[in-house]
Scaffold this active site. Sequence first.
Site, short mmCIF file in Angstrom:
data_model
loop_
_atom_site.label_atom_id
_atom_site.label_comp_id
_atom_site.label_asym_id
_atom_site.label_seq_id
_atom_site.Cartn_x
_atom_site.Cartn_y
_atom_site.Cartn_z
N SER A 188 0.79 -1.23 0.00
CA SER A 188 0.00 0.00 0.00
C SER A 188 0.82 1.28 0.00
CB SER A 188 -0.94 0.01 1.21
OG SER A 188 -0.19 -0.03 2.42
N HIS A 216 -5.41 -4.09 -1.10
CA HIS A 216 -5.31 -3.05 -2.12
C HIS A 216 -5.32 -3.63 -3.53
CE1 HIS A 216 -4.55 0.51 0.43
NE2 HIS A 216 -4.08 -0.38 1.27
N LYS A 246 -12.24 -0.69 0.75
CA LYS A 246 -11.44 0.08 -0.20
C LYS A 246 -12.15 0.10 -1.55
CE LYS A 246 -7.14 -0.41 2.35
NZ LYS A 246 -7.74 -0.88 3.62
#
Length: 399
Positions: A188, A216, A246
């Site tokens: 990340s 991610h 996310k």
Amino acid sequence: MIQLSKVLNAFVDENLQQLRTQGLYNEIDSVEGPNGPIITIRGQQLINLSSNNYLGLATNDTLKEVAKKAIDKYGVGAGAVRTINGTLDLHVKLEEKLAEFKGTKAAISYQSGFNCNMAAISAVMDKNDAILSDQLNHASIIDGCRLSKAKIIAYNHSDMNDLREKAKAAKESGLYNKIMVITDGVFSMDGDIAKLPEIVEIAKEFDLITYVDDAHGSGVTGKGKGTVKHFGLQNEIDFQIGTLSKAIGVVGGYVAGKQNVIDWLKVRSRPFLFSTALPPADVAAITEAVQMIMDSTELHDRLWENGDYLKAGLQKLGFNIGHSETPITPCIIGDETLTQQFSKRLIEEGVYAKSIVFPTVPKGTGRVRNMPTAAHTKEMLDDALAIYEKVGKELDIIK
């Protein structure tokens, strides 16, 4: 007046002052309204480059309607832990959808991605085991490893020679019942992708349990299906971990894998056993979001287009953007105080790009991390690049 312990007061005051002096104290900003491509903080409208809302789904109208309907039907809370009577039919549908999404036999949902790593690692590994962990793994992985009490053996970031040597030494020592290798799918802070094919090869050679945290990567890599799917390794990875906060745009986390592994987590992972289930509105919205990602790559493609555009612009201006392979684009400044100053000036000029310093990243590698999303327009990104150029030259970061 409340009297705190003198020892506590001295400890807190001294350490807070030290953080402020070193440029490591993080000021928390309050967003006034939705967390979209433009946000409002203290009445100022800002181009938002600090959100993990990769696909713009956190503010999606369809998901909002689905969530409202779920509240009307199920209420605002699940009412209990999953193992008593907190498992709604919505949770079952979500986990079936997640398994389909990740190409596995089963999946289990948790209250956060952080919870996943606390839950899954400690449910499988113990003091008689060893964990090979990438040096740049997320804090939740590190904490999950510590909780398990297994021997933690860090290997150099994405260094496959170092991983092989340490796996060989751990295996040949005969000290451990089980050995696991853990890596982020997408890292990340730098945006680089784990070398999963090589990791799987080493795992097969030394009989390692494989564990990938794709927080991610899900929704971002593999045409949205994630990093494991990107490499076609869904049948080779024991644990696929992901967040639902996310790219998915809501909240929560999940573990996907073989049926017996998921069955074990349902009876032995403590966050599942002792924490109330995800609320129905969130579960319904997540399920819809996952279906949207499975049905179309439109948002995924727009995310990558915007990411490539911003990355090229920053690089052309002369910023050090590292070696990112994803839309995550750091501007690496180095000095912590200068990093904080750079971020502050960007915000004053109209771009919200938060500084990231130690302990989130190693000392001397302070950065502003840019997270373009599918919801940004080219005009927004052009405006951001103009501000980056102005502030970068002002602070002598670029020429």
